[in-house]
Design a protein around this motif. Structure first.
Motif, PDB file in Angstrom:
ATOM      1  N   PHE A   5       0.852  -1.196   0.000  1.00 47.18           N
ATOM      2  CA  PHE A   5       0.000   0.000   0.000  1.00 47.18           C
ATOM      3  C   PHE A   5       0.888   1.246   0.000  1.00 47.18           C
ATOM      4  CE2 PHE A   5      -2.288   3.579   1.600  1.00 47.18           C
ATOM      5  CZ  PHE A   5      -3.600   3.394   1.226  1.00 47.18           C
ATOM      6  N   SER A   6       0.512   2.242  -0.808  1.00 46.82           N
ATOM      7  CA  SER A   6       1.141   3.549  -0.652  1.00 46.82           C
ATOM      8  C   SER A   6       0.212   4.641  -1.170  1.00 46.82           C
ATOM      9  CB  SER A   6       2.494   3.614  -1.356  1.00 46.82           C
ATOM     10  OG  SER A   6       3.256   4.695  -0.828  1.00 46.82           O
ATOM     11  N   GLY A   7       0.535   5.876  -0.827  1.00 47.12           N
ATOM     12  CA  GLY A   7      -0.313   6.992  -1.243  1.00 47.12           C
ATOM     13  C   GLY A   7       0.469   8.284  -1.317  1.00 47.12           C
ATOM     14  N   MET A   8      -0.129   9.239  -2.009  1.00 45.44           N
ATOM     15  CA  MET A   8       0.439  10.598  -2.063  1.00 45.44           C
ATOM     16  C   MET A   8      -0.697  11.581  -1.899  1.00 45.44           C
ATOM     17  SD  MET A   8       3.185  10.770  -5.088  1.00 45.44           S
ATOM     18  CE  MET A   8       4.238   9.365  -5.387  1.00 45.44           C
ATOM     19  N   GLN A   9      -0.338  12.724  -1.368  1.00 41.84           N
ATOM     20  CA  GLN A   9      -1.325  13.798  -1.311  1.00 41.84           C
ATOM     21  C   GLN A   9      -1.474  14.400  -2.701  1.00 41.84           C
ATOM     22  OE1 GLN A   9      -1.165  16.367   2.241  1.00 41.84           O
ATOM     23  NE2 GLN A   9       0.841  15.453   2.562  1.00 41.84           N
ATOM     24  N   HIS A  16       6.147  16.266  -7.796  1.00 40.36           N
ATOM     25  CA  HIS A  16       7.501  16.725  -8.074  1.00 40.36           C
ATOM     26  C   HIS A  16       8.471  15.548  -8.174  1.00 40.36           C
ATOM     27  CE1 HIS A  16       8.621  16.205  -3.840  1.00 40.36           C
ATOM     28  NE2 HIS A  16       7.568  16.926  -3.486  1.00 40.36           N
ATOM     29  N   GLY A  18      10.832  14.574  -6.349  1.00 37.75           N
ATOM     30  CA  GLY A  18      10.992  13.806  -5.106  1.00 37.75           C
ATOM     31  C   GLY A  18       9.896  12.749  -4.983  1.00 37.75           C
ATOM     32  N   HIS A  44      -5.954  13.374   3.790  1.00 37.76           N
ATOM     33  CA  HIS A  44      -4.722  13.966   4.326  1.00 37.76           C
ATOM     34  C   HIS A  44      -4.526  15.391   3.803  1.00 37.76           C
ATOM     35  CE1 HIS A  44      -3.345   9.795   5.416  1.00 37.76           C
ATOM     36  NE2 HIS A  44      -2.913  10.482   6.439  1.00 37.76           N
ATOM     37  N   MET A 132      -2.773   7.880   8.429  1.00 38.34           N
ATOM     38  CA  MET A 132      -1.849   7.152   7.561  1.00 38.34           C
ATOM     39  C   MET A 132      -1.723   5.692   8.026  1.00 38.34           C
ATOM     40  SD  MET A 132       1.921   8.301   6.375  1.00 38.34           S
ATOM     41  CE  MET A 132       3.147   7.089   5.897  1.00 38.34           C
ATOM     42  N   ILE A 136      -2.789   2.105   5.872  1.00 38.51           N
ATOM     43  CA  ILE A 136      -1.896   0.963   5.674  1.00 38.51           C
ATOM     44  C   ILE A 136      -2.489  -0.313   6.278  1.00 38.51           C
ATOM     45  CG2 ILE A 136       0.377   0.037   6.326  1.00 38.51           C
ATOM     46  CD1 ILE A 136       1.338   3.051   6.290  1.00 38.51           C
ATOM     47  N   PRO A 145       6.111   1.363   0.073  1.00 35.73           N
ATOM     48  CA  PRO A 145       7.193   2.119  -0.577  1.00 35.73           C
ATOM     49  C   PRO A 145       6.987   3.629  -0.421  1.00 35.73           C
ATOM     50  CG  PRO A 145       5.727   1.146  -2.242  1.00 35.73           C
ATOM     51  CD  PRO A 145       5.206   0.738  -0.901  1.00 35.73           C
ATOM     52  N   VAL A 146       7.942   4.278   0.237  1.00 34.71           N
ATOM     53  CA  VAL A 146       7.869   5.725   0.515  1.00 34.71           C
ATOM     54  C   VAL A 146       9.276   6.321   0.498  1.00 34.71           C
ATOM     55  CG1 VAL A 146       5.770   5.815   1.950  1.00 34.71           C
ATOM     56  CG2 VAL A 146       7.932   5.119   2.984  1.00 34.71           C
ATOM     57  N   GLY A 147       9.355   7.644   0.525  1.00 36.28           N
ATOM     58  CA  GLY A 147      10.624   8.329   0.727  1.00 36.28           C
ATOM     59  C   GLY A 147      10.999   8.287   2.204  1.00 36.28           C
ATOM     60  N   ALA A 184      15.975   8.013  -1.820  1.00 34.78           N
ATOM     61  CA  ALA A 184      15.244   8.110  -0.559  1.00 34.78           C
ATOM     62  C   ALA A 184      14.891   9.558  -0.223  1.00 34.78           C
ATOM     63  CB  ALA A 184      16.078   7.521   0.568  1.00 34.78           C
ATOM     64  N   LYS A 195      14.954  19.175   1.675  1.00 33.76           N
ATOM     65  CA  LYS A 195      14.367  18.201   0.755  1.00 33.76           C
ATOM     66  C   LYS A 195      13.452  18.916  -0.233  1.00 33.76           C
ATOM     67  CE  LYS A 195      10.134  16.872   3.055  1.00 33.76           C
ATOM     68  NZ  LYS A 195       9.259  15.918   3.655  1.00 33.76           N
ATOM     69  N   LYS A 198       6.751  20.521  -2.022  1.00 32.90           N
ATOM     70  CA  LYS A 198       5.854  21.435  -2.727  1.00 32.90           C
ATOM     71  C   LYS A 198       5.784  22.794  -2.045  1.00 32.90           C
ATOM     72  CE  LYS A 198       1.702  19.174  -0.867  1.00 32.90           C
ATOM     73  NZ  LYS A 198       2.111  17.774  -0.633  1.00 32.90           N
TER      74      LYS A 198
END
Ligand code: TYM
Length: 332
Positions: A5-9, A16, A18, A44, A132, A136, A145-147, A184, A195, A198
């Motif tokens: 499982f993964s996600g982004m805002q 971007h 990253g 989120h 979060m 998961i 998988p995340v940074g 990473a 880092k 946004k």
């Protein structure tokens, strides 16, 4: 297959570099080996103020970028968080086993709230990591998988899962973070000790997937370096060059040591120019495909609805088990 499982805002205009190198490329690489859930985390996103019209567009655009980067919605479950109510519901349950002090130690919260001030900081931002964890844990996830900025949130997720299990009986799988090596943490091109984010100080340091190719190339050519001449990886002494080498390595797959050897005796201009070309070559087709996909919002909405239906079935089953273990009275 094990679950991922993964996600982004959803971001206002574009994901971007990253997001792309830290997470999305790994999502694509892993999608075949796992039963994969990829989420656009709009719940989120509203922990900071969002314009309703812009939010809807951002969510579609983010999903379009996942697909354009290579996520196959036929193989994975691609969905929008707010379309699966169990996320918010499990977050509430988990918030009741999260310590106030424990949540107060989350460094992302501390950083963001320090910038915003206490009155502008929402309770939602404080409980963000708990939501979060719910994301998961609903899917029996083994891999996330995340940074590396998400490491601490993953630790909290593991702690909460273990705590629930020991209090109420084995319910949740304890997930592991999957964090790439060179990718990473990608840094801002103008401020290579921060880092890439946004909320970057300047647009010039932020490489966006949906930037025009000429804009991307320009950002790389004006990247901040140092006053030496040697192309060598050294995060402390040479953060700018190290970031460029890291980005190159993450995209080309060439090790940093091999890049150092290949660039020995050559100037910074060469590295910037060649890296600009490499990034443009990689991102241009993604940009084009993403723009195409956003031109058909009805089709995107259909894909997302199908994903939400699949996710909902799985998430509901987990939530029912959780409610039962807690001792909630079932509705008959
Ligand atoms: P978000 O939207 O802030 O970031 C999305 C992903 O991009 C990674 N990332 C980076 N990687 C390398 N270098 C960077 N400069 C960089 N900036 C961002 C992040 O680590 C992340 O993987 N809280 C999550 C969203 C989320 C989530 C989840 C992730 C919500 N629920 C469940 C995994 C599982 C986040 O940081 O989003």
């Amino acid at each position: 297959r094990p679950v991922l499982f993964s996600g982004m805002q959803p971001s206002a205009d574009s994901l971007h570099l990253g997001n792309y190198l830290g997470a999305l490329t790994n999502w694509v690489a892993l999608q075949d080996s796992y039963e994969s859930y990829y989420c656009v985390v709009d719940l989120h996103a509203i922990t900071v103020a969002q314009d309703p019209v812009a939010l809807r567009a951002s969510v579609r655009r983010t999903a379009a970028q996942y697909i354009a980067a290579g996520i196959d919605p036929e193989k994975v479950t691609l969905f929008v968080q707010s379309q699966v109510p169990a996320h918010a519901e499990l977050a509430w349950i988990l918030s009741t086993i999260t310590g106030f002090g424990e949540a107060s130690r989350m460094t992302q919260f501390k950083d963001k709230s320090a910038k915003q001030g206490a009155d502008a900081t929402t309770v939602g931002l404080f409980t963000y990591p708990v939501l979060m964890a719910a994301d998961i844990l609903l899917y029996g996830t083994e891999l996330v998988p995340v940074g590396d900025d998400q490491k601490q949130h993953l630790e909290l997720t593991r702690d909460l899962a273990g705590r629930f299990n020991s209090r109420f009986g084995q319910t949740f799988t304890i997930p592991e973070a999957f964090i790439g090596k060179e990718s990473a943490r990608i840094y801002d091109l103008q401020e290579p000790t921060s880092k890439m984010s946004k909320s970057a100080a300047t647009e010039a340091g932020l490489v966006k997937l949906l930037d025009e190719p000429s804009v991307t190339a320009k950002k790389f050519k004006s990247a901040v370096t140092d006053t030496e001449r040697e192309i060598r990886f050294d995060r402390q002494a040479k953060p700018g060059i190290s970031n460029l080498l890291g980005i190159h390595s993450a995209i080309s797959g060439t090790s940093v040591a091999d890049l150092e050897a290949a660039y020995a005796g050559r100037g910074y201009g060469d590295l910037k120019k060649e890296l600009a070309e490499l990034v443009v070559e990689t991102l241009a087709p993604i940009r084009e495909r993403a723009l195409e996909l956003t031109n058909d919002p009805a089709e995107l909405d259909r894909v997302l609805a199908a994903g939400a239906e699949k996710a909902d079935a799985r998430a509901r089953a987990t939530l029912a088990e959780v409610y039962d273990r807690i001792g909630f009275l079932p509705r008959r």
